[in-house]
Enzyme design. Structure first.
Site, PDB file in Angstrom:
ATOM      1  N   TRP A  10       1.046  -1.147   0.053  1.00 30.18           N
ATOM      2  CA  TRP A  10      -0.020   0.186   0.415  1.00 30.18           C
ATOM      3  C   TRP A  10       1.041   1.369  -0.152  1.00 30.18           C
ATOM      4  O   TRP A  10       0.429   2.259  -0.306  1.00 30.18           O
ATOM      5  CB  TRP A  10      -0.634  -0.430   1.017  1.00 30.18           C
ATOM      6  CG  TRP A  10      -1.749  -0.962   1.266  1.00 30.18           C
ATOM      7  CD1 TRP A  10      -2.132  -2.040   0.648  1.00 30.18           C
ATOM      8  CD2 TRP A  10      -2.971  -1.047   2.114  1.00 30.18           C
ATOM      9  NE1 TRP A  10      -3.241  -2.829   0.600  1.00 30.18           N
ATOM     10  CE2 TRP A  10      -3.567  -2.435   2.035  1.00 30.18           C
ATOM     11  CE3 TRP A  10      -3.786  -0.482   3.636  1.00 30.18           C
ATOM     12  CZ2 TRP A  10      -4.873  -2.000   2.485  1.00 30.18           C
ATOM     13  CZ3 TRP A  10      -4.447  -0.931   4.102  1.00 30.18           C
ATOM     14  CH2 TRP A  10      -5.161  -2.181   3.762  1.00 30.18           C
ATOM     15  N   LYS A  11       2.392   1.104   0.157  1.00 31.90           N
ATOM     16  CA  LYS A  11       3.160   2.338   0.409  1.00 31.90           C
ATOM     17  C   LYS A  11       2.550   3.180   1.344  1.00 31.90           C
ATOM     18  O   LYS A  11       1.748   2.481   2.375  1.00 31.90           O
ATOM     19  CB  LYS A  11       3.394   3.042  -0.993  1.00 31.90           C
ATOM     20  CG  LYS A  11       3.180   1.943  -1.935  1.00 31.90           C
ATOM     21  CD  LYS A  11       4.539   2.454  -3.203  1.00 31.90           C
ATOM     22  CE  LYS A  11       4.554   1.579  -3.937  1.00 31.90           C
ATOM     23  NZ  LYS A  11       5.695   1.291  -4.842  1.00 31.90           N
ATOM     24  N   HIS A  94      13.332  -2.449  -0.496  1.00 27.79           N
ATOM     25  CA  HIS A  94      12.017  -1.902  -1.425  1.00 27.79           C
ATOM     26  C   HIS A  94      12.851  -1.048  -1.907  1.00 27.79           C
ATOM     27  O   HIS A  94      14.106  -0.082  -1.188  1.00 27.79           O
ATOM     28  CB  HIS A  94      10.800  -1.308  -0.836  1.00 27.79           C
ATOM     29  CG  HIS A  94      10.152  -1.021  -2.004  1.00 27.79           C
ATOM     30  ND1 HIS A  94      10.182   0.410  -2.644  1.00 27.79           N
ATOM     31  CD2 HIS A  94       9.185  -1.715  -2.934  1.00 27.79           C
ATOM     32  CE1 HIS A  94       8.915  -0.065  -3.957  1.00 27.79           C
ATOM     33  NE2 HIS A  94       8.653  -1.291  -3.573  1.00 27.79           N
ATOM     34  N   SER A 209       4.664  -2.648 -11.975  1.00 26.38           N
ATOM     35  CA  SER A 209       3.232  -1.715 -12.553  1.00 26.38           C
ATOM     36  C   SER A 209       2.275  -3.133 -13.317  1.00 26.38           C
ATOM     37  O   SER A 209       1.774  -3.887 -13.828  1.00 26.38           O
ATOM     38  CB  SER A 209       3.204  -1.274 -13.626  1.00 26.38           C
ATOM     39  OG  SER A 209       4.084   0.285 -13.857  1.00 26.38           O
TER      40      SER A 209
HETATM   41  C1  PEP Z   1       5.841  -1.358  -5.792  1.00 24.82           C
HETATM   42  O1  PEP Z   1       6.242  -0.762  -5.065  1.00 24.82           O
HETATM   43  O2  PEP Z   1       6.091  -2.438  -4.701  1.00 24.82           O
HETATM   44  C2  PEP Z   1       5.281  -2.011  -7.037  1.00 24.82           C
HETATM   45  C3  PEP Z   1       5.184  -3.033  -7.679  1.00 24.82           C
HETATM   46  O3  PEP Z   1       4.964  -0.637  -7.242  1.00 24.82           O
HETATM   47  P1  PEP Z   1       3.514  -0.228  -8.767  1.00 24.82           P
HETATM   48  O4  PEP Z   1       2.879  -2.084  -8.787  1.00 24.82           O
HETATM   49  O5  PEP Z   1       2.298   0.356  -8.388  1.00 24.82           O
HETATM   50  O6  PEP Z   1       4.785  -0.275 -10.012  1.00 24.82           O
END
Ligand code: PEP
Length: 247
Positions: A10-11, A94, A209
Site C-alpha cells: 500500500w506504500k 524496496h 506495474s
Molecule cells: C511496489 O511498490 O512494490 C510496486 C510494484 O508498485 P507498482 O505496482 O505501483 O508499480
C-alpha cells in the site's frame, strides 16, 4: 505444487476509513482463493488491518523492519514487535527505501536476518534501474543485491521471499515483459539453487506495474511465483483480478 503469493504494497496510502472499506471489499470478493494473499500496510495501520483480516485468508505485512534488535533507535520497529503483533511478512530493500533512505545491500541483508530470527518472512526486493538495464548490468545488479542476503542468512535462505522489481517499472505503468521478467527470475533461482537445496521452495515474486490486464501472463512464467503489487493493490476489483489470475 507451491502456492503463488500475491502481496499488496500500500506504500504511504490509507486512512482508517479507507482501509476498512478496502479490506471489506476484498473479503467480500474473495472466493476460495488459489493463492496466498498479503497486504503490506503502513506501520500505524498494522494492528487495525490485522483485526480486519482476522480469520480470513489474508495475511498482513509491514513495509520495513529495523536491522537492530531493540534499543535507542527512535522511529524504528523491530522484528520482534511485528511478530508479537501477528505480522507475517516484512518487505525489506524496496527500491524506494534504497533510493530515499540510502539503504545498502548490507543493511537490507541485516533486516532480512532480524526478520527471519523472529519468524517474520522477509520479502527481499531486488531490481535494476533503467540506466543499469540499458548498460547491460541487470544480472550483475540483482545478483549483487541477492548475494548480500544469501551471505548474511546462510542456511535460512530458503525461508525468504524474493521480489524482482525493476525500478523502471515501479509506479510507471511500464511493465517488464513476461520474457524479460522470467529471464531475471531464472537467474535468481539459479543463484538460490547454488546456496540451498530448497531453492524451488522460495517464492520469487514479480513487481512493477502489475495489474489486472498483465497479471495472468506474468504469473504463467515458470519462475514467477506471485506478485508484489503497488498501485493496483489499492483498488479492490484490480487486486481481486490479480488474485484470481494466480493459480
Ligand atoms: C511496489 O511498490 O512494490 C510496486 C510494484 O508498485 P507498482 O505496482 O505501483 O508499480
Amino acid at each position: 505444487m507451491k502456492k503463488k503469493l500475491i502481496a499488496g504494497n500500500w506504500k504511504m496510502n490509507g486512512s482508517l476509513a479507507a482501509n476498512e472499506a478496502l479490506i471489506k471489499a476484498l473479503l467480500a470478493g474473495l472466493n476460495n482463493p488459489g493463492c496466498a494473499i498479503a497486504v503490506c500496510v503502513p506501520a500505524i495501520y498494522l494492528a487495525q488491518v490485522r483485526t480486519l483480516v482476522a480469520e480470513s485468508p489474508i495475511d498482513v505485512g509491514a513495509q520495513d523492519v529495523s536491522q537492530h534488535e531493540s534499543g535507542a533507535f527512535t522511529g524504528e520497529i523491530s522484528a520482534a514487535m511485528l511478530k508479537e503483533a501477528g505480522i507475517r511478512y516484512a518487505i525489506v530493500g524496496h527500491s524506494e527505501r534504497r533510493q530515499y533512505h540510502l539503504e545498502s545491500d548490507a543493511v537490507v541483508a541485516l533486516k532480512a536476518q532480524r526478520a527471519l530470527a523472529c519468524g517474520v518472512t522477509p520479502i527481499v526486493c531486488v531490481g535494476e534501474t533503467l540506466a543499469e538495464r540499458e548498460a547491460g548490468k541487470t544480472e550483475e545488479v540483482v545478483k549483487r543485491q541477492l548475494a548480500a542476503v544469501i551471505h548474511t542468512n546462510g542456511h535460512c535462505i530458503s525461508e525468504i521471499v524474493v521480489a524482482y522489481e525493476p525500478v523502471w517499472a515501479i509506479g510507471t505503468g511500464k511493465t517488464a515483459s513476461p520474457e524479460q521478467a522470467q529471464a531475471v527470475h531464472a537467474v535468481l533461482r539459479a543463484q538460490l539453487a547454488a546456496a540451498t537445496p530448497n531453492a524451488e521452495r522460495v517464492q520469487i515474486l514479480y513487481g512493477g506495474s502489475m495489474n489486472a490486464a498483465n497479471a495472468a501472463q506474468l504469473l504463467s512464467q515458470a519462475d514467477i511465483d506471485g506478485g508484489l503489487v503497488g498501485g493496483a493493490s489499492l483498488k479492490a476489483p484490480d487486486f481481486l483480478s490479480i488474485i484470481a489470475a494466480a493459480l
